[in-house]
Design a protein around this motif. Structure first.
Motif, PDB file in Angstrom:
ATOM      1  N   GLY A 215      40.019  35.068  34.665  1.00  0.00           N
ATOM      2  CA  GLY A 215      40.932  35.622  33.403  1.00  0.00           C
ATOM      3  C   GLY A 215      42.447  35.683  33.742  1.00  0.00           C
ATOM      4  O   GLY A 215      42.985  35.267  32.845  1.00  0.00           O
ATOM      5  N   CYS A 216      42.700  35.896  35.048  1.00  0.00           N
ATOM      6  CA  CYS A 216      44.275  35.552  35.227  1.00  0.00           C
ATOM      7  C   CYS A 216      44.663  34.246  35.229  1.00  0.00           C
ATOM      8  O   CYS A 216      45.776  34.098  34.586  1.00  0.00           O
ATOM      9  CB  CYS A 216      44.449  35.986  36.804  1.00  0.00           C
ATOM     10  N   ALA A 217      43.950  33.299  35.332  1.00  0.00           N
ATOM     11  CA  ALA A 217      44.346  31.857  35.408  1.00  0.00           C
ATOM     12  C   ALA A 217      44.489  31.442  34.089  1.00  0.00           C
ATOM     13  O   ALA A 217      45.593  30.796  33.423  1.00  0.00           O
ATOM     14  CB  ALA A 217      43.443  31.132  35.961  1.00  0.00           C
ATOM     15  N   ALA A 218      43.449  31.999  33.040  1.00  0.00           N
ATOM     16  CA  ALA A 218      43.698  31.830  31.521  1.00  0.00           C
ATOM     17  C   ALA A 218      44.718  32.456  31.072  1.00  0.00           C
ATOM     18  O   ALA A 218      45.775  31.924  30.267  1.00  0.00           O
ATOM     19  CB  ALA A 218      42.423  32.212  30.950  1.00  0.00           C
TER      20      ALA A 218
ATOM     21  N   LEU B 109      45.717  44.149  41.130  1.00  0.00           N
ATOM     22  CA  LEU B 109      45.497  44.664  39.563  1.00  0.00           C
ATOM     23  C   LEU B 109      44.235  45.243  39.431  1.00  0.00           C
ATOM     24  O   LEU B 109      43.970  46.209  38.509  1.00  0.00           O
ATOM     25  CB  LEU B 109      45.782  43.427  38.719  1.00  0.00           C
ATOM     26  N   THR B 110      43.011  44.769  40.362  1.00  0.00           N
ATOM     27  CA  THR B 110      41.781  45.002  39.956  1.00  0.00           C
ATOM     28  C   THR B 110      41.168  45.985  41.166  1.00  0.00           C
ATOM     29  O   THR B 110      40.060  46.455  41.092  1.00  0.00           O
ATOM     30  CB  THR B 110      40.871  43.918  39.568  1.00  0.00           C
ATOM     31  N   SER B 111      41.986  45.741  42.316  1.00  0.00           N
ATOM     32  CA  SER B 111      41.276  46.337  43.561  1.00  0.00           C
ATOM     33  C   SER B 111      41.105  48.089  43.503  1.00  0.00           C
ATOM     34  O   SER B 111      42.014  48.567  43.057  1.00  0.00           O
ATOM     35  CB  SER B 111      42.020  46.172  44.854  1.00  0.00           C
ATOM     36  N   PRO B 112      39.816  48.297  43.669  1.00  0.00           N
ATOM     37  CA  PRO B 112      39.813  49.864  43.668  1.00  0.00           C
ATOM     38  C   PRO B 112      40.267  50.783  44.760  1.00  0.00           C
ATOM     39  O   PRO B 112      40.349  52.013  44.766  1.00  0.00           O
ATOM     40  CB  PRO B 112      38.132  49.925  43.722  1.00  0.00           C
TER      41      PRO B 112
ATOM     42  N   ILE C 175      51.209  38.145  37.270  1.00  0.00           N
ATOM     43  CA  ILE C 175      49.695  37.877  37.366  1.00  0.00           C
ATOM     44  C   ILE C 175      49.367  37.145  38.369  1.00  0.00           C
ATOM     45  O   ILE C 175      48.315  37.501  39.068  1.00  0.00           O
ATOM     46  CB  ILE C 175      49.324  37.428  36.011  1.00  0.00           C
ATOM     47  N   VAL C 176      50.102  36.168  38.825  1.00  0.00           N
ATOM     48  CA  VAL C 176      49.597  35.256  39.916  1.00  0.00           C
ATOM     49  C   VAL C 176      50.002  36.038  41.342  1.00  0.00           C
ATOM     50  O   VAL C 176      48.804  36.269  42.230  1.00  0.00           O
ATOM     51  CB  VAL C 176      50.514  34.022  40.133  1.00  0.00           C
ATOM     52  N   GLU C 177      50.738  36.737  41.431  1.00  0.00           N
ATOM     53  CA  GLU C 177      50.964  37.659  42.624  1.00  0.00           C
ATOM     54  C   GLU C 177      49.979  38.697  42.742  1.00  0.00           C
ATOM     55  O   GLU C 177      49.250  39.230  43.680  1.00  0.00           O
ATOM     56  CB  GLU C 177      52.514  38.287  42.968  1.00  0.00           C
ATOM     57  N   GLU C 178      49.902  39.410  41.667  1.00  0.00           N
ATOM     58  CA  GLU C 178      49.324  40.940  41.619  1.00  0.00           C
ATOM     59  C   GLU C 178      47.887  40.604  41.321  1.00  0.00           C
ATOM     60  O   GLU C 178      46.981  41.282  41.719  1.00  0.00           O
ATOM     61  CB  GLU C 178      50.112  41.852  40.660  1.00  0.00           C
ATOM     62  N   GLY C 179      47.601  39.624  40.705  1.00  0.00           N
ATOM     63  CA  GLY C 179      46.146  39.306  40.200  1.00  0.00           C
ATOM     64  C   GLY C 179      45.422  38.596  40.786  1.00  0.00           C
ATOM     65  O   GLY C 179      44.193  38.657  41.331  1.00  0.00           O
TER      66      GLY C 179
END
Length: 342
Positions: A182-185, A87-90, A77-81
């Motif tokens: 959200g990623c941090a949480a 994780l969210t890039s269109p 999550i840290v690396e990709e988000g």
């Protein structure tokens, strides 16, 4: 009272872990090709320091395999988000077109990469290093200063990727504030569960030996290796579009749910069987090495099929895979001494 220093050999073990982690996660998958191996300098800080930090935290809290995997998910999550924001890039990697986006999340990309990081970027490098340094497998490698240094390098490595890879591959994209929040949480929640909620275990190794003495059947060494290879190759092949495909497993439209479900089944089956096998008294370090080595072989074989762009890349990656098999075999020779009581 002064904090205890690192054990003898601990720094060497931590250095090995820091080096093999990006090699396993990126280089042996063909990212980047050997002709551009210098790009590994961008990945070593975040991968190496991140996995060392995870191992140190787990060992200090005397947690086991489940904690390592949960913190591996947190690393993903840290690396990709947070860092790459893939994780969210269109637009990044075309991942938004792999499958329907869910709450702004690139669903198939997330399923592929979060599990990938937990296994290939964290659990397997830790396992292999513990097998190489068996006397340290249940102990931290570093003292307090080393842990702080690993955390600092990890953060700096993330910033390095952010200002190099992310800005060059996906220029202009900045995730909405809700995404990093959200990623941090999610990372905080996974860390709390991994280090505080899950109970301590007698062995911190990712794949422990003879924990409970249950009578569950233990596979032959070649079966463990074959299963690892099939699971590693199969999971990647189901979820990563390759050979000109734009969706996983060459699907179109809503049929993409089929390979996504298949990937989830492979991941759960691998987790369940590994837990069952490793709980048995008959499970040994050689079984662990065969299972891990098989997964690495399947993972590199998939890299040859999916990531090698030219014949030269295919030959180079195949040769790297043979070197990896040879090194695994050398480690296996060190594990052939009979176990006490066997």
């Amino acid at each position: 009272m002064n904090a205890p220093g690192p054990p003898k050999g601990g720094r060497r073990a931590a250095s090995l872990l820091a080096v093999i982690t990006p090699a396993i996660a990126e280089l042996t998958l063909g990212n980047p090709p050997l002709s551009r191996i210098w790009l590994m300098l961008l990945w070593i800080p975040i991968y190496g320091a991140g996995t060392v930090l995870i191992r140190e935290l787990v060992r200090r809290r005397r947690r086991g395999a489940s904690s390592i995997l949960l913190l591996g998910l947190a690393y993903g999550i840290v690396e990709e988000g947070l860092v790459l924001q893939a994780l969210t890039s269109p637009t990044m990697y075309g991942a938004a077109g792999w499958a329907p986006r869910f709450l702004g999340l690139n669903s198939a990309y997330a399923e592929l990469n979060l599990v990938y990081h937990a296994v290939f970027s964290v659990a397997l490098p830790i396992l292999l290093t513990d097998l190489a340094f068996p006397s340290l497998r249940d102990r931290p490698y570093l003292g307090r200063t080393g842990v702080v240094a690993a955390a600092v390098v990890f953060v700096l490595g993330g910033l390095l990727l952010r200002v190099t890879v992310a800005t060059s591959v996906d220029p202009g994209y900045q995730a909405p504030l809700a995404v990093p929040a959200g990623c941090a949480a999610a990372v905080a929640l996974l860390a709390v569960v991994a280090l505080r909620v899950l109970p301590p275990t007698g062995s911190g190794a990712p794949i422990a030996r003879a924990r409970s003495g249950t009578p569950a059947a233990v596979p032959r060494l070649w079966v463990a290796g074959g299963f690892g290879a099939a699971a590693g190759f199969g999971y990647l092949a189901l979820l990563f579009p390759f050979g000109g495909a734009v969706q996983p497993a060459f699907t179109h439209g809503g049929w993409v749910a089929a390979p996504m479900l298949g990937g989830a089944v492979v991941a759960v089956l691998a987790w369940w069987l590994t837990r069952r096998w490793t709980a048995s008294r008959g499970w040994t370090d050689r079984h662990s090495l065969c299972l891990a080595g098989g997964a690495l072989v399947g993972h590199t074989a998939f890299g040859v099929v999916a990531n090698a762009a030219t014949l030269a890349d295919e030959l180079e990656l195949s040769a790297l895979g043979l070197v990896m098999v040879g090194l695994t075999g050398l480690l296996g020779r060190r594990l052939r001494a009979p176990m006490p009581g066997r």
